[in-house]
Write a protein that holds these residues in place. Structure first.
Motif, short mmCIF file in Angstrom:
data_model
loop_
_atom_site.label_atom_id
_atom_site.label_comp_id
_atom_site.label_asym_id
_atom_site.label_seq_id
_atom_site.Cartn_x
_atom_site.Cartn_y
_atom_site.Cartn_z
N UNK A 99 2.94 32.31 50.98
CA UNK A 99 3.05 31.06 50.25
C UNK A 99 3.54 31.41 48.85
N UNK A 100 3.59 30.42 47.98
CA UNK A 100 4.10 30.66 46.64
C UNK A 100 3.34 31.78 45.93
N UNK A 101 2.02 31.78 46.07
CA UNK A 101 1.20 32.76 45.36
C UNK A 101 0.19 33.43 46.29
N UNK A 102 0.49 33.51 47.56
CA UNK A 102 -0.50 34.03 48.51
C UNK A 102 0.17 34.81 49.64
N UNK A 103 -0.59 35.74 50.18
CA UNK A 103 -0.26 36.42 51.43
C UNK A 103 -1.43 36.26 52.37
N UNK A 104 -1.14 35.99 53.63
CA UNK A 104 -2.17 35.81 54.65
C UNK A 104 -1.77 36.63 55.87
N UNK A 105 -2.67 37.49 56.34
CA UNK A 105 -2.36 38.33 57.48
C UNK A 105 -3.44 38.27 58.54
N UNK A 144 -0.44 45.31 61.97
CA UNK A 144 -0.71 43.91 61.70
C UNK A 144 -0.15 43.06 62.84
N UNK A 145 -0.78 41.95 63.13
CA UNK A 145 -0.32 41.07 64.20
C UNK A 145 0.61 39.97 63.69
N UNK A 146 0.24 39.33 62.57
CA UNK A 146 1.01 38.22 62.02
C UNK A 146 0.79 38.19 60.51
N UNK A 147 1.73 37.58 59.80
CA UNK A 147 1.49 37.34 58.38
C UNK A 147 2.28 36.13 57.94
N UNK A 148 1.83 35.55 56.82
CA UNK A 148 2.48 34.39 56.21
C UNK A 148 2.48 34.56 54.70
#
Length: 296
Positions: free
Chosen positions: A59-65, A53-57
């Motif tokens: 949030x309260x109820x989320x994952x974003x990669x 994976x390059x990056x991820x974030x």
């Protein structure tokens, strides 16, 4: 590299081989991307899609990669936050957003999960619930369930530290070093010398016009902006000369200026701090309110 989730109960980390591992609270939509709704008490690899994976974030109820120019998301989707062109309740495994393979940088609002991303062509995109503040920068409060371009510009910077979605405020830097913000303007956190008046609840009919926030990008004074981060009521930024600047809510002392004053325009922090990005630069000490600065 470690990133704490927006809810304070989820964690994620890269290993040196580029694999992504997550643990903690997994909420009611499976935001940890394990194809299950089970809390994890030890690091568990995000197995699909496989590879580095390059990056991820979080949030309260989320994952974003971000992986190979593609964006993947999991979590709640009642307002289209996962970007699947629908409002299904949620996705418990990472699901690709569209078919584009030219995404360059990503960010999430730390609570509601509205998503922001830049492409390699310098365009800026957003999707999610939008709500009453116009978080998506579209000059309206309409939800979008798939990526929608913000404006028509192709001069948004695409490298690390140039895009930050806080709880109520979003900021992005252009290639010319200008900084632009939008969203809620509590305590003047948009940084354009307009202060939200705490005597009026945000969004109330009695609130003075223009004080609630900005639903499209507005320019913060100054140039040579280099890195930014934001949360609900505070914006931190660093210029190319290494100086640190803050604005927004300071009445609780969290602006680091040895006072308890709210600022609606950038003011300099005199402490000699610098932001240092490391491998997978989206994981930085500049995340969430400026904590974890690394001196040089």
């Amino acid at each position: 590299n470690l990133l704490v989730g927006g809810n304070g109960f989820a964690r994620g980390a890269f290993k040196t081989d580029g694999t992504l591992w997550v643990w903690g609270r997994n909420d009611d939509s499976g935001s940890l991307g394990q194809n299950a709704i089970v809390n994890l008490s030890s690091p568990t690899q995000l197995a699909a899609p496989s590879g580095n994976w390059d990056k991820f974030k979080f949030a309260e109820y989320h994952l974003m990669g971000l992986k190979d120019g593609k964006i993947y998301m999991s979590g709640r989707n009642g307002s289209g936050q996962v970007g699947q062109n629908n409002t299904n309740s949620g996705y418990s495994s990472p699901t690709q957003v569209g078919t584009d393979t030219t995404w360059a940088n990503i960010s999430l609002q730390s609570y509601i999960g509205d998503a922001f991303a830049t492409k390699t062509d310098g365009t800026l995109w957003a999707w999610g619930g939008n709500y009453e503040k116009g978080y998506l920068g579209q000059n309206d409060a309409i939800a979008r369930s798939s990526p929608t371009q913000i404006g028509t510009g192709t001069d948004w910077a695409t490298d690390d530290g140039k895009l930050s979605g806080g709880n109520k405020i979003v900021g992005a830097i252009k290639t010319d070093g200008t900084l632009w913000t939008w969203g809620g303007n509590s305590y003047g956190v948009c940084g354009v010398n307009v202060a939200f008046n705490p005597a009026y609840p945000e969004g109330s009919p009695s609130q003075p016009a223009g004080f609630a926030g900005f639903s499209s990008p507005v320019q913060v004074p100054g140039t040579t902006w280099d890195n930014i981060t934001s949360n609900g009521s505070v914006m931190w930024a660093q210029k190319t000369d290494g100086t640190q600047w803050v604005w927004g809510r300071g009445d609780n002392g969290n602006l680091g200026r040895n006072d308890r004053v709210n600022y609606s325009s950038p003011v300099q922090v005199t402490s000699d701090f610098r932001v240092t990005f490391v491998t997978n630069g989206s994981i930085s000490g500049f995340e969430y309110g400026g904590a974890g600065f690394k001196g040089v």
